[in-house]
Design a protein around this motif. Structure first.
Motif, PDB file in Angstrom:
ATOM      1  N   ASN B 657       0.861  -1.183   0.000  1.00  0.00           N
ATOM      2  CA  ASN B 657       0.000   0.000   0.000  1.00  0.00           C
ATOM      3  C   ASN B 657       0.894   1.229   0.000  1.00  0.00           C
ATOM      4  OD1 ASN B 657      -2.339  -1.639   0.242  1.00  0.00           O
ATOM      5  ND2 ASN B 657      -1.812  -1.908   2.398  1.00  0.00           N
ATOM      6  N   LYS B 692      -4.424   0.200  -0.920  1.00  0.00           N
ATOM      7  CA  LYS B 692      -5.538   0.830  -0.211  1.00  0.00           C
ATOM      8  C   LYS B 692      -5.150   1.164   1.210  1.00  0.00           C
ATOM      9  CE  LYS B 692      -7.218  -3.747   0.988  1.00  0.00           C
ATOM     10  NZ  LYS B 692      -7.234  -4.879   0.102  1.00  0.00           N
ATOM     11  N   GLU B 702     -10.195   1.597   2.183  1.00  0.00           N
ATOM     12  CA  GLU B 702     -10.383   2.752   1.292  1.00  0.00           C
ATOM     13  C   GLU B 702      -9.365   2.612   0.164  1.00  0.00           C
ATOM     14  OE1 GLU B 702      -9.018   7.175   1.923  1.00  0.00           O
ATOM     15  OE2 GLU B 702     -10.512   6.597   3.433  1.00  0.00           O
ATOM     16  N   GLU B 703      -9.850   2.413  -1.042  1.00  0.00           N
ATOM     17  CA  GLU B 703      -8.941   2.176  -2.176  1.00  0.00           C
ATOM     18  C   GLU B 703      -8.168   3.443  -2.514  1.00  0.00           C
ATOM     19  OE1 GLU B 703      -8.502  -0.654  -4.020  1.00  0.00           O
ATOM     20  OE2 GLU B 703      -9.870  -1.721  -2.645  1.00  0.00           O
ATOM     21  N   TYR B 704      -6.909   3.264  -2.838  1.00  0.00           N
ATOM     22  CA  TYR B 704      -6.138   4.369  -3.394  1.00  0.00           C
ATOM     23  C   TYR B 704      -6.374   4.352  -4.893  1.00  0.00           C
ATOM     24  CZ  TYR B 704      -3.846   4.617   1.124  1.00  0.00           C
ATOM     25  OH  TYR B 704      -3.602   4.746   2.452  1.00  0.00           O
TER      26      TYR B 704
END
Lengths: 340, 893
Positions: B657, B692, B702-704
């Protein structure tokens, strides 16, 4: 009726004592003192009393009411405190659960060190100048008193784009560029942070690295001022007990020239592996601006003098943070970056 | 430069320990990088003479030696070495000895024979094998015949010497010779110099009849001395010479080569020896190489020459690359009977160019590049001839040939010692205009100067001076002419100037002591200062400021006070650009991105993987001519490849991430190098995100993704002072490297400032990244033009009337964008509408296919009153009608 009131008071007080909750008390209050409450009911019979009795009973009734009200208020207060205590007790959380705010990022150690250096020198009245990273041979070498075929060019093996254009090997060309703009005005007080490039690649060299150059030109600038400014810098950067040591050296664009050592940040000057047992760490090169460089920059060396210095940002960062391999700074591993 | 301690002590009296001297040298400008100590303290080693050798009765490979070590009784020593014979002198380790590597020697029985010691190899003695010939490396180290039996091997072989490693700056090339190192030590310590005497030659004599020297290119060679030695007998050089050469890092070869190297190490002047008989017409021509000429150098390489290169030729052909390396054809060999010794001064830059062009660097070229002492050239030749005679390598032919086109009126004597008095005023040439400034020489008596008129013998004659043409580098009014004394520049040194530059209060008498220690000649003085000439071997001393440094370094930098500049106060600050970059960094960090720094140069192939069309700015690359590798061959035209490499490196280390940003320059050729201007450099902000924000106990993952970075950009721009309405995106389908359905141009106040998007799957494949990556880049100069970013904030009063918040959920066809809906909402409202926030996007069961539900929260507020529901309802009514009319949108309740 007075009997009635007395009995009521007694009964009410007993009931009140039994109340355990705020709601009970409120319900009790309505029951006795409300519009349809028992006390009110009794007082409705006041009309049937004789005028003599009325003030006496009225006073008694008031006394009963006041007494009950007082007790109610007192009890309510106690109960509220108790209930709050219970609520707070029941609401205690596991404070060890992780926080929920998003993680902040980190600035790269090199850009942090550059900012710190900038701020120290801004505090001494220096402004920040920058210049192109792709530079003319003229500014990179010739304007700095390093003519073609000068042996000093060996000190800086360069990446060339054309015979006349190269990736700057130091931030010093900005000295020459700045002088061209500012001549003949003084004072000139600049520092120049930026990327520089040399053909070297190992644990202590990177083909791209960062330098901060400094230049001050004014009337009556002395070598002793250079010592003072650098000592000031070293103390702000590495700690108030820092010492510096200047050793004679050579740079084509300064004369006299010096290598500047600071007392070892690891061992405080006692001697350790980092400083090869010397107690000192070489941190920057400096000197009085060579009169030929002033002349080429459009200044008269008989009227003004100046000093210049240059330091490797990687070196400062490595010392400051205890980094032992320069390549770590450009690998950008998050486990490394997160530590700053 | 490697300096043998014992050799140095022979040249100059030293009372300090090696460590003290090293420290003193370092602190005065000749840095000692380290001291090489003998590897081990060797004991019980004696020179032994093998008197008899017999085979070992019980072992084929062993020999039994009877060895005389000078103690009367002979010792029996068993050895496995095959290179020893009766009559050899060898190093013998006696019982109790400890050798290199910690091997300790005891009496031992070897296959039934008692061995009373051990014969030693060079390695066992701790000698540097790189400096030995193959024969010396193999087997037992054989000592020369003239060593005394029973002598201590440590003394004989100098095994207890130590070596100072000098790290010389380019200006101090004089210290590439032991004599000058000794001079420096003498100047620093006051120790007495003991330099060897040399018998000088004259230009008359036999030599001139045997050879001729012609310099055709004086600009490249300003002196050439030839001397001849006959009856040469090639043999090994004496042990002492070999040891000193080894200490200096040079491998001994034979007596002739060793002497030339020895003199080079002594004096700093490289020498070369030719086989005289192989020089056509026995003569020397110094000239530029001709086009097409070649030479086979001593290392056996055939080398193509060109007129840029200076060669030493005989009557017909080049026989040496001047100052770099000799030629094989005229090399001194076992058969050589007569040698011609060359000692010359060549143009440093020319030698440097030639040695760089041929990739050929030698001890010789190293010294010539930095310019040798022209006045020493003949002395060095004479010294070599003296040594060759001394060690019996040959017979000196008397006289020399000295070709010296720019010879000054008089030369400096060898081992020059500056006289301790001033020269008379009258000796300064009248024609030299500076002399007019001299009022009262020796008026400085009140300043404690030591010059005493009575002691002045007429040292300098007028003929020793020379006035040269104006040097172009100096402004005319300051130095109309240059005055030279014995081939050295005369330098004006002003007392006041010294202290002005250094910030000191050094008295003239102190300066004088320092300059005298450095053998600087005082030619004249007045109230303000001196005229001086530095010695010939200090060619780095050319101007006043050079002498200021000499004074400072011998006075000690440590003693110079520490002050602060006294001028006017100035304000230090960042300019607008710098402030914006600073704020951008802080903003990105606050948003959770990590700053990275990637190389400015990248692999061209990696850039091309972005798949840009011909003519795209990404392809407008600046190419590095001499990169270290293909990985660093072109300057980056965008930040993405470097950022993707960073992502890949982190993924490899299981960091999945990732959110990175970089603030750096990109480079575009823009006509470079054809048009005579530098390439374009532009500051750029680049970011990538992948993976994420992991689900936690409190919130979901929460997706990046695209929208994440879109939010980052919005925060960045508002953080810099822009309004939310200044920022918009416009879809682009064909941006190189980006997913065509997920890419957008970033618009700021309607003008494009960068690009945002998901990285194209094919590009990810090329970079071997197997998860989605989003990226944006912003051209930072687009920001520093705007007023917003440098604007002072002027507070808009916060209204005290409450806001009304209403939700509005509508159904629209899939192809209608959120921005279109929002735009329409805003069109139907008045200034009371403060905020339109999309809080839900829904596609699914209750909704017909290809439709979606958008839920907005609208905030209404008036500056001057409390809004009623009715007032807001009117607008909502209008909005709903307009949405229905434009998009066929229905309300979702």
């Amino acid at each position: 009726m007075q009997e009635q009131l007395r009995a009521l008071k007694e009964k009410a007080e007993q009931e009140l004592q039994a109340c355990q909750k705020v709601e009970d008390v409120q319900e009790f209050r309505v029951r006795y003192l409300g519009k349809k409450g028992e006390l009110t009911q009794i007082l409705r019979g006041m009309g049937q009393l004789s005028p003599e009795e009325r003030p006496v009973v009225g006073q008694l009734a008031n006394e009963v009411r006041d007494s009950l009200e007082g007790k109610i208020a007192q009890l309510l207060e106690t109960l509220k405190v108790k209930e709050l205590e219970q609520r707070l007790l029941s609401e205690s959380i596991d404070i060890t659960l992780p926080g929920t705010a998003a993680e902040i990022g980190r600035q790269h150690p090199l850009s942090m060190v550059i900012e710190e250096i900038e701020e120290i020198f801004m505090g001494m009245g220096f402004t920040i100048e920058e210049g192109p990273e792709i530079e003319l041979d003229y500014y990179n070498f010739e304007a700095l008193n390093i003519p073609k075929d000068h042996p000093a060019r060996d000190m800086q093996d360069s990446f060339y784009l054309t015979p006349e254009v190269l990736l700057r090997t130091h931030t010093s060309p900005v000295q020459a560029r700045t002088m061209e703009k500012t001549k003949p005005h003084v004072p000139v007080k600049i520092i120049v942070p930026g990327k520089v490039y040399r053909r070297d690649d190992d644990a202590t060299h990177s083909p791209m690295f960062h330098q901060v150059e400094g230049l001050m030109i004014d009337k009556n600038i002395r070598f002793s001022d250079l010592k003072g400014v650098l000592l000031n810098f070293a103390r702000q950067m590495f700690g108030a007990d820092q010492k510096i040591r200047l050793r004679p050296s050579f740079f084509p664009f300064t004369e006299p020239s010096a290598e500047v050592d600071i007392s070892c940040v690891m061992c405080k000057g006692v001697g350790c592996r980092t400083c090869s047992q010397t107690g000192w760490l070489e941190i920057l090169g400096a000197g009085m601006v060579h009169p030929r460089v002033l002349e080429m920059g459009g200044y008269n060396p008989e009227e003004v003098t100046g000093f210049a210095f240059g330091m490797g940002v990687e070196r400062v960062a490595m010392l400051k943070y205890g980094i032992d391999d320069m390549r770590l700074l450009f690998e950008n591993d998050v486990r490394f970056l997160r530590q700053f | 430069m490697l300096v043998s301690w014992k050799w140095l002590k022979e040249l100059v009296e030293i009372e300090k320990t090696p460590e003290e001297l090293a420290d003193l040298l370092t602190m005065s400008g000749v840095a000692v990088d380290g001291i090489i100590y003998p590897s081990i303290e060797l004991r019980n080693l004696k020179v032994g003479l093998i008197e008899e050798i017999s085979p070992h009765p019980n072992a084929d490979k062993l020999l039994i030696c009877r060895v005389d070590i000078g103690e009367g009784e002979k010792r029996t020593i068993v050895t496995g070495a095959q290179n020893v014979q009766a009559g050899h002198k060898v190093p013998v380790a006696l019982p109790g000895a400890v050798l290199t590597g910690g091997k300790s020697i005891e009496s031992a029985e070897l296959r039934g024979i008692q061995s009373d010691g051990m014969l030693c190899s060079a390695r066992e003695l701790g000698m540097d094998e790189d400096k030995l010939s193959p024969e010396q490396k193999e087997g037992i180290y054989l000592l020369p015949d003239d060593v005394t039996v029973g002598a201590d091997v440590v003394q004989v072989l100098n095994l207890d010497d130590l070596v100072l490693e000098l790290d010389l700056t380019p200006n101090r090339a004089d210290c590439l010779g032991m004599w000058n190192v000794a001079r420096e030590v003498a100047a620093l310590t006051g120790g007495k110099l003991r330099l060897p005497e040399v018998e000088g030659s004259t230009e008359e004599g036999t030599c001139a009849g045997m050879t001729r020297v012609e310099i055709q290119n004086e600009e490249l060679c300003n002196r050439y001395v030839a001397r001849i030695v006959k009856d040469v007998r090639i043999a090994p050089s004496p042990l002492w010479m070999q040891q000193r050469l080894m200490a200096a890092g040079v491998r001994p070869i034979n007596n002739v080569v060793d002497v030339t190297n020895y003199v080079m190490m002594e004096t700093g002047q490289p020498l070369h020896s030719f086989d005289y008989d192989r020089l056509r017409e026995n003569r020397i021509v110094v000239r530029r190489a001709r086009e097409g000429e070649e030479i086979v150098t001593l290392d056996g390489q055939r080398r193509q020459l060109n007129p840029e290169m200076l060669v030493i030729a005989d009557a017909e052909r080049p026989v040496a690359l001047a100052g770099v390396m000799g030629g094989q054809e005229t090399e001194v060999t076992e058969q050589t009977k007569t040698i011609l010794l060359e000692s010359a001064s060549f143009n440093g830059p020319s030698i440097r160019r030639t040695s760089h062009a041929l990739g050929l660097r030698s001890e010789s070229s190293l010294r010539f590049e930095k310019t040798v002492d022209v006045q020493l050239v003949r002395w060095a030749a004479d010294r070599a001839v003296q040594l060759l005679s001394q060690i019996g390598a040959g017979m000196a032919v008397d006289g020399c040939v000295d070709c010296y086109p720019g010879r000054p009126p008089q030369e400096e004597p060898l081992h020059f010692q500056a006289p301790k008095f001033y020269l008379a005023k009258s000796h300064l040439p009248k024609a030299f205009s500076w002399a007019d400034n001299i009022d009262t020489p020796f008026a400085g008596a009140e300043q404690g100067l030591s010059g005493q008129q009575g002691e002045r013998p007429p040292f300098a004659q007028e003929g020793e001076f020379e006035i040269k043409e104006l040097s172009e580098e100096f402004p005319e009014e300051q130095m109309p002419q240059e005055l030279w004394f014995r081939g050295r520049p005369v330098i004006r040194l002003r007392f006041r100037r010294v202290n002005e530059i250094l910030g000191t209060k050094i008295k003239p008498v102190e300066m004088e002591t320092i300059l005298q220690a450095l053998q600087i000649t005082f030619l004249e003085k007045d109230r303000e200062g001196w005229w001086v000439a530095p010695p010939s071997y200090r060619r780095d001393l050319e101007r006043e400021v050079d002498l200021v440094e000499e004074i400072a370094r011998l006075y000690s930098y440590e003693r110079i006070p520490t002050t602060l500049p006294e001028g006017v106060t100035t304000q230090g600050q960042r300019n607008t650009e710098q402030q914006i970059r600073y704020r951008v960094r802080k903003n990105m960090v606050a948003q959770g991105l990590m700053e990275v720094i990637n190389y400015s140069f990248i692999n061209k192939a990696r850039l091309e993987r972005l798949g840009y069309p011909a003519g795209h700015p990404f392809g407008d690359m600046v190419v590095v001519k001499n990169p270290l590798s293909e990985e660093q061959a072109v300057m980056r035209t965008c930040l993405l490849p470097g950022l993707l490499d960073t992502v890949k490196r982190n993924l490899n280390k299981r960091n999945k991430n990732l959110r990175f940003f970089e603030v750096g320059k990109i480079f575009r050729a823009e006509g470079f190098p054809e048009q005579r201007k530098l390439p374009e450099e532009e500051w750029c902000l680049g970011a990538v995100a992948t993976g994420k924000r992991e689900k936690s106990w409190a919130y979901g993952a929460e997706e990046y993704d695209f929208y994440y970075l879109k939010g980052v950009i919005a925060n960045l721009l508002t953080g810099l002072g822009y309004g939310a309405e200044d920022f918009a995106l416009a879809a682009v389908q064909d941006y190189p490297g980006l997913h065509p359905g997920r890419a957008a141009t970033i618009l700021l106040k309607g003008r494009p400032i960068g690009v945002l998007g998901e990285v194209h799957p094919l590009v990810l494949e090329e970079f071997e990244i197997d998860q989605r990556v989003v990226t944006f880049s912003i051209d930072l100069p687009q920001l520093w033009a705007d007023e917003e970013v440098s604007r002072k904030v002027l507070l808009v009063p916060v209204t005290k009337f409450p806001a009304i918040s209403r939700d509005l959920a509508i159904l629209v066809p899939e192809e209608i964008t959120a921005a279109e809906v929002e735009k329409l909402i805003r069109e139907q409202a008045n200034e009371w509408l403060k905020e339109v926030r999309l809080f839900d996007l829904y596609r699914g069961q209750q909704i017909q296919e290809n439709w979606k539900s958008l839920a907005f929260s609208l905030t209404w507020q008036a500056p001057d009153k409390t809004l009623t529901d009715e007032e807001v309802n009117i607008f909502h009514q209008k909005i709903e009608e307009a949405l229905a009319a434009r998009f066929g949108a229905g309300l979702r309740r």
